[in-house]
Design an enzyme around this catalytic site. Structure first.
Site, short mmCIF file in Angstrom:
data_model
loop_
_atom_site.label_atom_id
_atom_site.label_comp_id
_atom_site.label_asym_id
_atom_site.label_seq_id
_atom_site.Cartn_x
_atom_site.Cartn_y
_atom_site.Cartn_z
N CYS A 1 -4.56 60.93 116.79
CA CYS A 1 -5.67 60.29 117.49
C CYS A 1 -6.41 59.38 116.53
CB CYS A 1 -6.61 61.34 118.08
SG CYS A 1 -7.55 62.25 116.83
N ASP B 1 -9.64 21.79 124.28
CA ASP B 1 -10.84 22.62 124.45
C ASP B 1 -10.97 23.67 123.35
OD1 ASP B 1 -11.74 21.49 126.95
OD2 ASP B 1 -10.01 22.45 127.85
N ASP C 1 -12.83 23.97 132.24
CA ASP C 1 -12.36 22.60 132.03
C ASP C 1 -11.75 22.15 133.36
OD1 ASP C 1 -11.49 20.22 130.68
OD2 ASP C 1 -9.49 21.11 130.61
N ASP D 1 -7.54 24.51 128.64
CA ASP D 1 -6.09 24.42 128.46
C ASP D 1 -5.66 24.81 127.06
OD1 ASP D 1 -6.78 22.28 126.91
OD2 ASP D 1 -5.96 20.73 128.22
N CYS E 1 -7.44 60.70 113.07
CA CYS E 1 -6.40 60.64 112.04
C CYS E 1 -6.39 59.25 111.39
CB CYS E 1 -5.03 60.92 112.65
SG CYS E 1 -4.86 62.55 113.41
#
Length: 703
Positions: A21, A600, A415, A596, A24
């Site tokens: 977990c 941007d 955008d 995109d 650890c």
């Protein structure tokens, strides 16, 4: 052998087994930080430990110190099967065989089961197994100053065994025999480890499923024919033959052939995609129909699939801020519980006259019911399942912290081109001048634009094919860059189709002339994506304000915004302007920027969460925190929904983990809980937390 990869920047990667977990992982993380190592990253899910070091000679000692905590550093390439005696499942079965008769003496009148020597003989193998399994880890964790849960289990079971052993040696009677308590604690905790291991495997299945796609063979074309090789052996530039039903082994370009390829494992889209010469194919996708010959372009760690797997591993290891509270509590949990257990013993023994036996049982119950693992598992298991579900829907989230950043989003900035629109241009409106028919105008546009290779020209021709036209035959056609097309027909008429000579306040941006007389004004724009309007409506319904931020002309942006129902518009924005807009909205509330991923990039980086509407060939863009492999706008809604429900699951898990310990520890301290029941409850507290996380896999997700 030990596997470590040292790159130019001295990055070391180790494969470490035995982590159950997040606690650890924390113990290894603290150890490496104490040694002054940088860029430490420990993931119990992928069993990876990474760090930077300037001195290679310290590696053997670092590995030795990690193994001293009870973990094992392995060479993944030559990983041997876990020995039979080392499997936690087999340890549980071994202990259960001896523990069952010890428990039976409580319900069956068989005299020999009540014999203290028989009970000692039955308990001893289980106690020794517990010492080997929990004791070594407990001692090492204390020695390194990072006590773990095994300390509690070891102290609790050892106390019960020594107490019983003293009672046996001094022949004090059955009231001093608690061998079944010692054995049951160890056996039930091992059972919890078994269930926990299986559950964690389910939470990490998304990465493992993707890794399976890399373990394939390929048909490599050589001089004498075709040879079968492993995908790992393929080099860039190799020619490969991929037949119908085969999996594409690596990224490449199609040299010959036609096929339909299912790219669902990358994009989440189940509809096969047509591929022909010059098209790109992605490793891991399936050829459903046809045969193709490809040239390998991206292999090994450079392939799209490898980058996706690497992104997911890093994302699973990234901690959301909500996890910090759990980590802080878990870090001091073991010492606090031991202190509470000691106080329980002292108060019960001296203040209540309950006697040594009752005082010790209460103290043991406090230790065995406490469960820091539940807190350590609460966040990472939910994050792993959430990221896995997102990945199967074509959504790559680069970090667990991103999931929390999406919560309470106030603004989503879009955008325009390629995000809300397709990027494919079409005719929005044709306004004919007096004396000219629509059929004449369509015919001229088609004839002229057929002679151009410009993407917009091809879009216009394709868009007009379905409409009636008056055909004309051109004698010549020339393209004037930046202006438009000039042409002459067989009857000597001259045509010009290009940018409007005079700026007008309306949305017409092309003009068609015949013999210097204007035939028509034409409005050309890229088409709106089918799901754009429903996406905007859903965002507004959930209280999120959509905003259009584009470098396009103001009028075109306003027309698009009015069509979709967006009220806040920022047009004619340069990259620097977009940064200012993002900053402005961030001051008002949590802000997501969707673009995109190329022009941007600065704005995507600046926003609380940047989302790149992109395809698999641009998967490595680092500016965005989220990459949508399937550019369908439904992915945006799916991303927001998965993030919201993942965060909800984390909060549910943390509530259960804290509430369990807050309630259970006082109950045990007051003597209302038998240590065996405590061990049983502790074992299943982890399973409940993990089970709630796994539920996210198939849970119906609504906005």
């Amino acid at each position: 052998m030990i596997k470590f990869v040292i790159m130019a920047e001295q990055l070391v990667e180790l494969n470490v087994t035995g982590m159950h977990c997040n606690n650890c992982a924390m113990s290894i993380h603290k150890l490496l930080e104490k040694k002054g190592l940088q860029d430490v990253l420990v993931s119990f899910a992928s069993e990876e430990v990474k760090f930077s070091t300037g001195d290679r000679q310290t590696l053997p000692q670092i590995i030795k110190d990690i193994e001293s905590l009870g973990f094992k550093v392995v060479d993944e390439a030559n990983l041997q099967p876990t020995p039979f005696y080392d499997k936690v499942e087999n340890k549980f079965i071994f202990c259960a065989l001896f523990t069952a008769p010890l428990l039976l003496h409580m319900v069956l009148p068989w005299h020999f089961l009540h014999n203290q020597i028989v009970q000692l003989i039955l308990c001893l193998p289980v106690f020794l197994m517990g010492c080997l399994h929990f004791g070594k880890s407990a001692f090492s964790s204390l020695k390194n100053g990072v006590p773990n849960m095994d300390v509690l289990i070891f102290i609790g079971s050892t106390s019960a065994f020594i107490y019983s052993l003293v009672g046996t040696v001094q022949n004090l009677g059955e009231h001093y025999l608690f061998y079944e308590t010692c054995a049951t604690i160890i056996t039930l905790v091992l059972l919890g480890n078994v269930l926990e291991k299986r559950s964690v495997n389910q939470t990490t299945s998304a990465v493992k499923d993707l890794m399976k796609f890399q373990q394939v063979t390929a048909n490599r074309v050589i001089k004498d024919g075709v040879e079968v090789v492993s995908a790992k052996e393929i080099l860039s530039g190799d020619i490969l033959l991929v037949n119908e039903g085969d999996q594409v082994p690596v990224d490449g370009d199609v040299l010959s052939g036609d096929s339909l390829i299912n790219e669902a494992m990358i994009t989440g889209e189940g509809i096969p995609v047509s591929k022909t010469k010059y098209d790109k194919v992605i490793g891991g996708t399936i050829v459903q129909q046809g045969n193709i010959r490809i040239m390998a372009t991206k292999v090994g760690s450079n392939s799209t699939l490898s980058q996706i797997i690497d992104l997911m591993k890093k994302a699973q290891a990234a901690k959301p801020p909500v996890q910090k509270l759990g980590d802080k509590v878990a870090a001091i949990f073991v010492p606090v519980v031991i202190l509470i257990a000691l106080l329980t013993f002292v108060i019960t023994y001296f203040a209540t006259d309950a006697g040594l036996q009752r005082s010790m049982m209460n103290a043991i119950a406090v230790m065995v019911i406490s469960c820091p693992c539940a807190m350590g598992l609460a966040t990472p298991t939910a994050v792993m399942v959430g990221l896995g579900r997102a990945a199967k829907n074509g959504i790559l989230i680069k970090g667990g912290d991103t999931i929390e950043a999406v919560a309470n989003t106030k603004y989503v900035l879009f955008d325009k081109t390629g995000t809300l629109t397709t990027g494919k241009f079409g005719i929005i409106e044709i306004k004919p001048e007096e004396g000219f028919t629509m059929e004449q105008i369509r015919g001229v546009i088609t004839a002229v634009e057929e002679r151009s290779n410009h993407p917009i020209a091809r879009s216009l021709v394709g868009g007009l094919q379905a409409y009636p036209q008056q055909k004309i035959i051109l004698r010549t056609a020339t393209e004037e860059k930046g202006l438009g097309m000039r042409a002459e027909d067989v009857d000597g008429n001259n045509y010009f189709l290009g940018m409007a000579k005079h700026k007008t306040p309306d949305h017409f941006n092309l003009t068609l002339y015949r013999n210097q007389v204007r035939m028509a004004q034409i409005a050309v724009d890229d088409t709106i994506k089918p799901d754009a309007a429903s996406l905007i409506a859903q965002l507004k319904k959930t209280g999120i304000t959509p905003v259009l931020v584009s470098g396009d002309k103001a009028l075109r942006c306003k027309v698009l915004a009015a069509t979709l129902g967006i009220k806040e518009v920022h047009a004619e924005m340069l990259p620097d302007d977009k940064l200012k807009v993002v900053d402005m909205y961030r001051k008002k509330g949590k802000t997501i920027m969707i673009g995109d991923g190329i022009n941007d990039a600065p704005a995507l980086t600046q926003a609380d969460v940047g989302v790149s509407m992109n395809d698999a060939s641009h998967i490595a863009i680092q500016s965005a925190k989220v990459i949508l492999l399937n550019t369908d706008l439904k992915s945006v809604v799916k991303f927001l929904q998965i993030s919201r429900h993942t965060l909800l699951t984390i909060k549910q898990n943390l509530f259960w983990a804290f509430a369990y310990n807050i309630v259970a520890i006082p109950v045990a301290a007051l003597g209302f809980l038998n240590p065996m029941v405590g061990a049983f409850a502790m074992a299943f507290s982890d399973v409940i937390v993990i089970g709630n996380s796994i539920r996210l896999k198939s849970k119906r997700i609504a906005p």
